[in-house]
Design an enzyme around this catalytic site. Structure first.
Site, PDB file in Angstrom:
ATOM      1  N   THR A  12       0.831  -1.215   0.000  1.00 31.15           N
ATOM      2  CA  THR A  12       0.000   0.000   0.000  1.00 31.15           C
ATOM      3  C   THR A  12       0.858   1.255   0.000  1.00 31.15           C
ATOM      4  O   THR A  12       0.518   2.253  -0.640  1.00 31.15           O
ATOM      5  CB  THR A  12      -0.916   0.005   1.248  1.00 31.15           C
ATOM      6  N   SER A  54       1.540  -7.264  -1.295  1.00 35.52           N
ATOM      7  CA  SER A  54       2.187  -8.374  -0.578  1.00 35.52           C
ATOM      8  C   SER A  54       1.329  -9.635  -0.577  1.00 35.52           C
ATOM      9  O   SER A  54       1.805 -10.715  -0.213  1.00 35.52           O
ATOM     10  CB  SER A  54       2.570  -7.967   0.847  1.00 35.52           C
ATOM     11  N   THR A  85       1.566  -4.681   4.097  1.00 32.95           N
ATOM     12  CA  THR A  85       1.355  -5.109   5.490  1.00 32.95           C
ATOM     13  C   THR A  85       0.735  -6.501   5.600  1.00 32.95           C
ATOM     14  O   THR A  85       0.909  -7.177   6.609  1.00 32.95           O
ATOM     15  CB  THR A  85       0.436  -4.112   6.225  1.00 32.95           C
ATOM     16  N   ASP A  86       0.000  -6.909   4.561  1.00 34.17           N
ATOM     17  CA  ASP A  86      -0.799  -8.126   4.710  1.00 34.17           C
ATOM     18  C   ASP A  86       0.038  -9.382   4.967  1.00 34.17           C
ATOM     19  O   ASP A  86      -0.403 -10.275   5.682  1.00 34.17           O
ATOM     20  CB  ASP A  86      -1.698  -8.322   3.485  1.00 34.17           C
TER      21      ASP A  86
HETATM   22  N1  ASN Z   1      -1.502  -2.069   3.825  1.00 30.36           N
HETATM   23  C1  ASN Z   1      -1.027  -2.888   2.889  1.00 30.36           C
HETATM   24  O1  ASN Z   1       0.124  -2.807   2.538  1.00 30.36           O
HETATM   25  C2  ASN Z   1      -1.985  -3.914   2.327  1.00 30.36           C
HETATM   26  C3  ASN Z   1      -1.663  -4.383   0.933  1.00 30.36           C
HETATM   27  N2  ASN Z   1      -2.728  -5.197   0.425  1.00 30.36           N
HETATM   28  C4  ASN Z   1      -0.389  -5.226   0.907  1.00 30.36           C
HETATM   29  O2  ASN Z   1      -0.191  -6.059   1.755  1.00 30.36           O
HETATM   30  O3  ASN Z   1       0.405  -5.097   0.001  1.00 30.36           O
END
Ligand code: ASN
Length: 365
Positions: A12, A54, A85-86
């Site tokens: 993100t 991710s 983050t995922d």
């Molecule tokens: N906040 C994030 O980074 C979520 C995103 N879908 C990822 O994991 O790439």
């Protein structure tokens, strides 16, 4: 000033709104430009390994990140991995096993909102990751997020939207960061002496041999070097399964073709159905007898497993074929099992490596 390698992988933090939804597009170099304050605390270079959500991270990407850090290890004082983050907790755990005993810090961060967003958390997360990476007392693999610093093997994403998305499971935070001040938890306030000495020897840090470079009977774990160790092999034929009421025990037979190891998230402190209609004992024993690895853990986030407490767990408490997850996170168990099966060839070796605490991943039983 410390010299940092910023390794961008997407997430993100690098995303922009598109017709199809948030999509990673910004490069590491562009991301760094949004935080001009970085130049006040470090010098840095950026490298772009991939630009993906991710969700699409695979074990081969973990190896790619580890290889990038290995190749650049002597040229930088610290490494920041910008990551979605995922699955950040999985990557942080995987890097903890692939790069062990590193006197130079490796810090993962990302954000809940894109760097370009009006109320983004990306700027502070990147800045604080750099602050922590530049600190003389930082080492090994950590996650810096929302003002918390967590051990790479203990991070857990517990919120899908809030900025304090990560928590440390069954282990204290390494530190908190308030604005630009690092407040360390007591036992993490000093870099260990062995790491200091390694760094004092300058650019000639003798990397310990890769596992593949060691002779058959001596793994890199046993190497006499106390320096950083890099590993290059994972066995990705490992899966996690959560027990749910009504799950049929014959599910394991369907998994034997594709998987060498199973991490089973049992109920509560360690319950595995043993009623007349749903008895898992035979199915799990069949799995073990095929020479496959069985790791038992709990699906409850905090406080870990103890198979000895209830009648519905006791049958497995002393089963020699079972590896017990104790207080480890499922993310760390997955990465560790892949790493262990990538190095070890006998049941004894698998057991020894699995139960050896690495980057604080488990408390000694
Ligand atoms: N906040 C994030 O980074 C979520 C995103 N879908 C990822 O994991 O790439």
């Amino acid at each position: 000033m410390k010299h940092i390698l910023l390794i961008a992988t997407g997430g993100t933090i690098a995303s922009q709104p598109m017709a199809e939804g948030l999509t990673p597009t910004l490069s590491g170099e562009e991301l760094a430009r949004y935080v001009p304050q970085l130049k006040d605390i470090c010098t840095f270079k950026t490298t772009q390994l991939m630009n993906i959500d991710s969700t699409n991270m695979l074990p081969k990407h973990w190896l790619q990140i580890a290889r990038c850090i290995k190749d650049a290890y002597d040229d930088f004082d610290a490494f920041i991995v910008l990551h979605g983050t995922d699955t950040m907790a999985y990557t942080a755990a995987a890097l903890s096993y692939l790069i062990q005993n590193s006197p130079k810090p490796i810090v993962l961060t990302g954000s809940q909102q894109p760097m370009t967003g009006a109320f983004t958390d990306a700027k502070l997360n990147l800045y604080q990751a750099a602050l922590f990476a530049c600190d003389d007392n930082s080492y090994d693999v950590n996650v810096v997020f929302g003002g918390s610093v967590m051990c790479g093997t203990r991070a857990y994403k517990q919120k899908t939207m809030s900025y304090n998305a990560f928590t440390s499971i069954n282990y204290p935070l390494i530190a908190m960061i308030r604005a630009n001040k690092i407040v360390r938890h007591g036992c993490f306030d000093q870099k260990p002496q062995e790491h200091r000495s390694a760094l004092q020897s300058g650019l000639s840090i003798p990397h310990a041999p890769m596992a593949s470079e060691c002779n058959n009977h001596k793994t890199a774990q046993e190497s006499e070097h106390s320096y950083v160790r890099f590993y290059e092999r994972l066995n990705n034929r490992v899966m996690c399964l959560r027990l749910t009421p009504g799950l049929k025990p014959n599910i394991f037979d369907a998994l034997t073709k594709d998987y060498d190891a199973l991490i089973l998230e049992t109920f509560g402190i360690g319950g595995i159905p043993n009623s007349a209609q749903h008895n898992f004992a035979c199915a799990l024993q069949r799995w073990i007898q095929q020479g496959k690895t069985l790791v038992l853990t709990t699906q409850v986030a905090e406080e870990g497993l103890d198979l000895g407490v209830y009648e519905v767990g006791q049958a497995f408490a002393h089963n020699e074929g079972v590896l017990r997850g104790a207080d480890m996170t499922t993310e760390a168990l997955l990465a560790k099992t892949m790493w262990v099966l990538g190095q070890a060839h006998t049941q004894g070796e698998i057991k020894r490596l699995f139960y050896t605490p690495i980057n604080h991943d488990r408390v000694q039983e």
